[in-house]
Motif scaffolding. Structure first.
Motif, PDB file in Angstrom:
ATOM      1  N   ASP A 144     -20.421  -7.445 -39.308  1.00 57.87           N
ATOM      2  CA  ASP A 144     -19.672  -6.995 -38.335  1.00 57.87           C
ATOM      3  C   ASP A 144     -19.052  -8.004 -37.441  1.00 57.87           C
ATOM      4  OD1 ASP A 144     -21.307  -8.084 -35.975  1.00 57.87           O
ATOM      5  OD2 ASP A 144     -22.904  -6.929 -36.640  1.00 57.87           O
ATOM      6  N   PRO A 145     -17.905  -7.312 -36.498  1.00 58.17           N
ATOM      7  CA  PRO A 145     -17.000  -8.301 -35.964  1.00 58.17           C
ATOM      8  C   PRO A 145     -17.764  -9.269 -35.022  1.00 58.17           C
ATOM      9  CG  PRO A 145     -16.352  -5.941 -35.848  1.00 58.17           C
ATOM     10  CD  PRO A 145     -17.775  -5.806 -36.221  1.00 58.17           C
ATOM     11  N   GLN A 146     -18.875  -8.830 -34.376  1.00 57.49           N
ATOM     12  CA  GLN A 146     -19.574 -10.025 -33.397  1.00 57.49           C
ATOM     13  C   GLN A 146     -20.223 -10.930 -34.267  1.00 57.49           C
ATOM     14  OE1 GLN A 146     -22.377  -8.330 -30.895  1.00 57.49           O
ATOM     15  NE2 GLN A 146     -22.676 -10.272 -29.659  1.00 57.49           N
ATOM     16  N   THR A 147     -20.944 -10.538 -35.497  1.00 59.68           N
ATOM     17  CA  THR A 147     -21.390 -11.693 -36.378  1.00 59.68           C
ATOM     18  C   THR A 147     -20.574 -12.479 -36.955  1.00 59.68           C
ATOM     19  OG1 THR A 147     -23.121 -10.021 -36.657  1.00 59.68           O
ATOM     20  CG2 THR A 147     -23.171 -11.965 -38.153  1.00 59.68           C
ATOM     21  N   THR A 148     -19.196 -11.626 -37.382  1.00 65.37           N
ATOM     22  CA  THR A 148     -18.401 -12.567 -37.937  1.00 65.37           C
ATOM     23  C   THR A 148     -17.651 -13.762 -36.863  1.00 65.37           C
ATOM     24  OG1 THR A 148     -17.255 -10.725 -39.423  1.00 65.37           O
ATOM     25  CG2 THR A 148     -15.734 -12.316 -38.526  1.00 65.37           C
ATOM     26  N   SER A 149     -17.837 -13.414 -35.620  1.00 63.52           N
ATOM     27  CA  SER A 149     -17.236 -14.601 -34.781  1.00 63.52           C
ATOM     28  C   SER A 149     -18.036 -15.621 -34.765  1.00 63.52           C
ATOM     29  CB  SER A 149     -17.110 -13.941 -33.295  1.00 63.52           C
ATOM     30  OG  SER A 149     -15.825 -13.135 -33.210  1.00 63.52           O
ATOM     31  N   GLY A 150     -19.449 -15.342 -34.804  1.00 61.86           N
ATOM     32  CA  GLY A 150     -20.435 -16.441 -34.866  1.00 61.86           C
ATOM     33  C   GLY A 150     -20.350 -17.175 -36.221  1.00 61.86           C
ATOM     34  N   ILE A 151     -19.988 -16.659 -37.266  1.00 59.50           N
ATOM     35  CA  ILE A 151     -19.958 -17.495 -38.469  1.00 59.50           C
ATOM     36  C   ILE A 151     -18.724 -18.166 -38.433  1.00 59.50           C
ATOM     37  CG2 ILE A 151     -19.610 -17.223 -40.953  1.00 59.50           C
ATOM     38  CD1 ILE A 151     -22.336 -16.696 -40.209  1.00 59.50           C
ATOM     39  N   LEU A 152     -17.576 -17.484 -37.889  1.00 62.79           N
ATOM     40  CA  LEU A 152     -16.284 -18.364 -37.869  1.00 62.79           C
ATOM     41  C   LEU A 152     -16.568 -19.827 -36.827  1.00 62.79           C
ATOM     42  CD1 LEU A 152     -13.607 -15.776 -37.529  1.00 62.79           C
ATOM     43  CD2 LEU A 152     -14.555 -16.758 -39.469  1.00 62.79           C
ATOM     44  N   ASP A 153     -17.449 -19.480 -35.676  1.00 63.74           N
ATOM     45  CA  ASP A 153     -17.995 -20.667 -35.142  1.00 63.74           C
ATOM     46  C   ASP A 153     -18.566 -21.711 -35.899  1.00 63.74           C
ATOM     47  OD1 ASP A 153     -16.579 -19.536 -32.765  1.00 63.74           O
ATOM     48  OD2 ASP A 153     -18.624 -18.599 -31.969  1.00 63.74           O
ATOM     49  N   VAL A 154     -19.538 -21.216 -36.811  1.00 63.90           N
ATOM     50  CA  VAL A 154     -20.221 -22.237 -37.394  1.00 63.90           C
ATOM     51  C   VAL A 154     -19.242 -23.073 -38.258  1.00 63.90           C
ATOM     52  CG1 VAL A 154     -21.884 -22.410 -39.216  1.00 63.90           C
ATOM     53  CG2 VAL A 154     -22.440 -20.952 -37.432  1.00 63.90           C
ATOM     54  N   LEU A 155     -18.375 -22.330 -38.941  1.00 57.80           N
ATOM     55  CA  LEU A 155     -17.427 -22.672 -39.897  1.00 57.80           C
ATOM     56  C   LEU A 155     -16.562 -23.881 -39.369  1.00 57.80           C
ATOM     57  CD1 LEU A 155     -16.794 -19.966 -42.330  1.00 57.80           C
ATOM     58  CD2 LEU A 155     -18.008 -21.846 -42.562  1.00 57.80           C
ATOM     59  N   ARG A 156     -16.104 -23.598 -38.026  1.00 54.42           N
ATOM     60  CA  ARG A 156     -15.227 -24.496 -37.114  1.00 54.42           C
ATOM     61  C   ARG A 156     -15.841 -25.719 -37.032  1.00 54.42           C
ATOM     62  NH1 ARG A 156     -14.197 -20.110 -33.727  1.00 54.42           N
ATOM     63  NH2 ARG A 156     -12.327 -19.063 -34.765  1.00 54.42           N
ATOM     64  N   HIS A 157     -17.360 -25.482 -36.672  1.00 49.93           N
ATOM     65  CA  HIS A 157     -18.267 -26.720 -36.343  1.00 49.93           C
ATOM     66  C   HIS A 157     -18.302 -27.496 -37.427  1.00 49.93           C
ATOM     67  CE1 HIS A 157     -21.244 -28.725 -33.910  1.00 49.93           C
ATOM     68  NE2 HIS A 157     -22.462 -28.165 -34.635  1.00 49.93           N
ATOM     69  N   VAL A 158     -18.471 -26.974 -38.477  1.00 53.81           N
ATOM     70  CA  VAL A 158     -18.669 -27.715 -39.901  1.00 53.81           C
ATOM     71  C   VAL A 158     -17.351 -28.588 -39.966  1.00 53.81           C
ATOM     72  CG1 VAL A 158     -18.775 -27.513 -42.202  1.00 53.81           C
ATOM     73  CG2 VAL A 158     -20.316 -26.035 -40.923  1.00 53.81           C
ATOM     74  N   ASN A 159     -16.226 -28.050 -39.769  1.00 51.56           N
ATOM     75  CA  ASN A 159     -15.192 -28.652 -40.002  1.00 51.56           C
ATOM     76  C   ASN A 159     -14.713 -29.555 -38.904  1.00 51.56           C
ATOM     77  OD1 ASN A 159     -11.763 -28.390 -39.065  1.00 51.56           O
ATOM     78  ND2 ASN A 159     -11.934 -28.782 -41.321  1.00 51.56           N
ATOM     79  N   GLN A 160     -15.080 -29.269 -37.708  1.00 48.93           N
ATOM     80  CA  GLN A 160     -14.860 -30.266 -36.666  1.00 48.93           C
ATOM     81  C   GLN A 160     -15.804 -31.430 -36.421  1.00 48.93           C
ATOM     82  OE1 GLN A 160     -14.141 -27.874 -33.258  1.00 48.93           O
ATOM     83  NE2 GLN A 160     -12.162 -27.001 -34.275  1.00 48.93           N
ATOM     84  N   THR A 161     -17.062 -31.130 -36.765  1.00 51.59           N
ATOM     85  CA  THR A 161     -18.156 -32.387 -36.568  1.00 51.59           C
ATOM     86  C   THR A 161     -18.398 -32.951 -37.754  1.00 51.59           C
ATOM     87  OG1 THR A 161     -19.391 -30.627 -35.274  1.00 51.59           O
ATOM     88  CG2 THR A 161     -20.393 -32.530 -35.726  1.00 51.59           C
ATOM     89  N   LEU A 162     -18.164 -32.323 -38.817  1.00 48.76           N
ATOM     90  CA  LEU A 162     -18.615 -33.190 -40.184  1.00 48.76           C
ATOM     91  C   LEU A 162     -17.369 -33.650 -41.054  1.00 48.76           C
ATOM     92  CD1 LEU A 162     -21.554 -30.857 -41.281  1.00 48.76           C
ATOM     93  CD2 LEU A 162     -21.565 -32.925 -39.972  1.00 48.76           C
ATOM     94  N   GLY A 163     -16.196 -32.918 -40.643  1.00 53.95           N
ATOM     95  CA  GLY A 163     -14.843 -33.280 -41.206  1.00 53.95           C
ATOM     96  C   GLY A 163     -14.841 -32.764 -42.632  1.00 53.95           C
ATOM     97  N   VAL A 164     -15.614 -31.563 -42.658  1.00 51.45           N
ATOM     98  CA  VAL A 164     -15.374 -30.817 -44.054  1.00 51.45           C
ATOM     99  C   VAL A 164     -14.211 -30.064 -44.181  1.00 51.45           C
ATOM    100  CG1 VAL A 164     -16.648 -29.348 -45.720  1.00 51.45           C
ATOM    101  CG2 VAL A 164     -18.150 -30.985 -44.384  1.00 51.45           C
ATOM    102  N   THR A 165     -13.788 -30.395 -45.544  1.00 52.55           N
ATOM    103  CA  THR A 165     -12.295 -29.525 -45.742  1.00 52.55           C
ATOM    104  C   THR A 165     -12.870 -28.306 -46.283  1.00 52.55           C
ATOM    105  OG1 THR A 165     -11.280 -31.556 -46.717  1.00 52.55           O
ATOM    106  CG2 THR A 165     -10.266 -29.375 -47.131  1.00 52.55           C
ATOM    107  N   ILE A 166     -12.214 -27.052 -45.636  1.00 55.73           N
ATOM    108  CA  ILE A 166     -12.756 -25.720 -45.948  1.00 55.73           C
ATOM    109  C   ILE A 166     -11.668 -24.797 -46.581  1.00 55.73           C
ATOM    110  CG2 ILE A 166     -13.860 -23.693 -45.140  1.00 55.73           C
ATOM    111  CD1 ILE A 166     -15.280 -25.326 -42.916  1.00 55.73           C
ATOM    112  N   VAL A 167     -12.162 -24.333 -47.774  1.00 51.56           N
ATOM    113  CA  VAL A 167     -10.901 -23.464 -48.452  1.00 51.56           C
ATOM    114  C   VAL A 167     -11.809 -21.985 -48.220  1.00 51.56           C
ATOM    115  CG1 VAL A 167      -9.720 -22.765 -50.259  1.00 51.56           C
ATOM    116  CG2 VAL A 167     -10.162 -25.058 -49.880  1.00 51.56           C
TER     117      VAL A 167
END
Ligand SMILES: Nc1ncnc2c1ncn2[C@@H]1O[C@H](COP(=O)(O)OP(=O)(O)OP(=O)(O)O)[C@@H](O)[C@H]1O
Length: 276
Positions: A177-200
């Motif tokens: 659902d939209p709210q849960t989607t926002s939470g997952i997008l936050d986690v993916l951003r955190h993965v990208n910004q904190t760990l430097g992981v390239t995401i496709v």
């Protein structure tokens, strides 16, 4: 860095000749810089998942080369592919957790398969990545006891366990659902910004691509018809799905500059791709 050079992929029905079959990808070239989040959008059947499967060697191209972290996956032996895949994590729309394993059991699976670590080492690493996604208190539960968003967090933790440099996401929020989607997008951003992981990220949700990605490639009938730069993605007003929809529906590239709002409009609307 991820690069595709002139990649084509055909699927064959039984008995079809080499010049027959269905061309799912046609001369696709694409470069994704290290540390970027790159979206792939397109209508059903455009070839998005095929492209993603080529990036972790699950599919082989008929023509062209696929390079991940400087390694050419094309023509690699199964043994070398298995090694290369340890630096490429993947998550899916339906999470693909193993139902009869606990959360920590799921997260430790890639480490077990890779070998070379003790049970205590695997558990310590598993707890570390569960902490990273905010679920260390769920370690002993089973997937059936979790919400959809929690299952996707476990899947992200599992993908991170072997410290990948690339994370491939196939419709990661399409079941949420939209709210849960926002939470997952936050986690993916955190993965990208904190760990430097390239995401496709492959998604049919235009708004997810706009909010999450630095660049977005639009696919149609096996081709990339347009790649939006960071500046173009940042300029997409919030929310204006019509613009992305028109990119999907028309071969000719839509002139984004005609439709861009000015910087002040952008601010007034509060539009920012990292808003949630
Ligand atoms: N294993 C396969 N055998 C035959 N055809 C296939 C196979 N996998 C995909 N295709 C075909 O290739 C085309 C591209 O499929 P793909 O799954 O990459 O598209 P997609 O853009 O991810 O679509 P969707 O959004 O519906 O998942 C489709 O026409 C599909 O039917």
């Amino acid at each position: 860095m991820i690069s595709l050079y002139g990649v084509s992929k055909r699927y064959y029905e039984r008995g079809e000749r080499a010049d027959q079959g269905f061309e799912a990808l046609s001369s696709v070239s694409l470069e994704i810089g290290q540390g970027k989040i790159h979206g792939i959008i397109g209508a059903s059947g455009a070839g998005k998942s095929t492209l993603l499967r080529l990036l972790n060697g699950l599919e082989k191209p008929d023509e062209g080369d696929v390079l991940v972290n400087g390694q050419n996956l094309t023509g690699m032996s199964e043994q070398h592919l298995r090694q290369a895949r340890q630096s490429i994590g993947m998550i899916f729309q339906h999470f693909n957790l193993v139902s009869n394993r606990t959360v920590i059991g799921n997260v430790c699976m890639p480490l077990e398969l890779a070998g070379g670590s003790s049970r205590a080492e695997r558990t310590a690493r598993g707890m570390e990545v569960l902490r990273f996604v905010g679920l260390e208190d769920k370690a002993k539960q089973y997937p059936a006891q979790l919400s959809g968003g929690q299952k996707q967090r476990v899947a992200i933790a599992r993908a991170l366990a072997s410290r990948p440099s690339v994370l491939l996401c196939d419709e990661p929020t399409s079941s949420l659902d939209p709210q849960t989607t926002s939470g997952i997008l936050d986690v993916l951003r955190h993965v990208n910004q904190t760990l430097g992981v390239t995401i496709v990220v492959v998604t049919h949700e235009m708004e997810v691509a706009r909010r999450l990605c630095h660049q977005i490639s639009v696919m149609k009938e096996g081709r990339i018809i347009r790649t939006l730069s960071e500046a173009e993605v940042s300029s997409i007003p919030e929310p204006q799905p019509d613009m992305l929809t028109s990119l999907l529906l028309h071969d000719s590239a839509v002139d984004m500059t005609d439709r861009n709002v000015s910087a002040s409009d952008h601010t007034e609307q509060g539009g920012h791709r990292h808003d949630t």
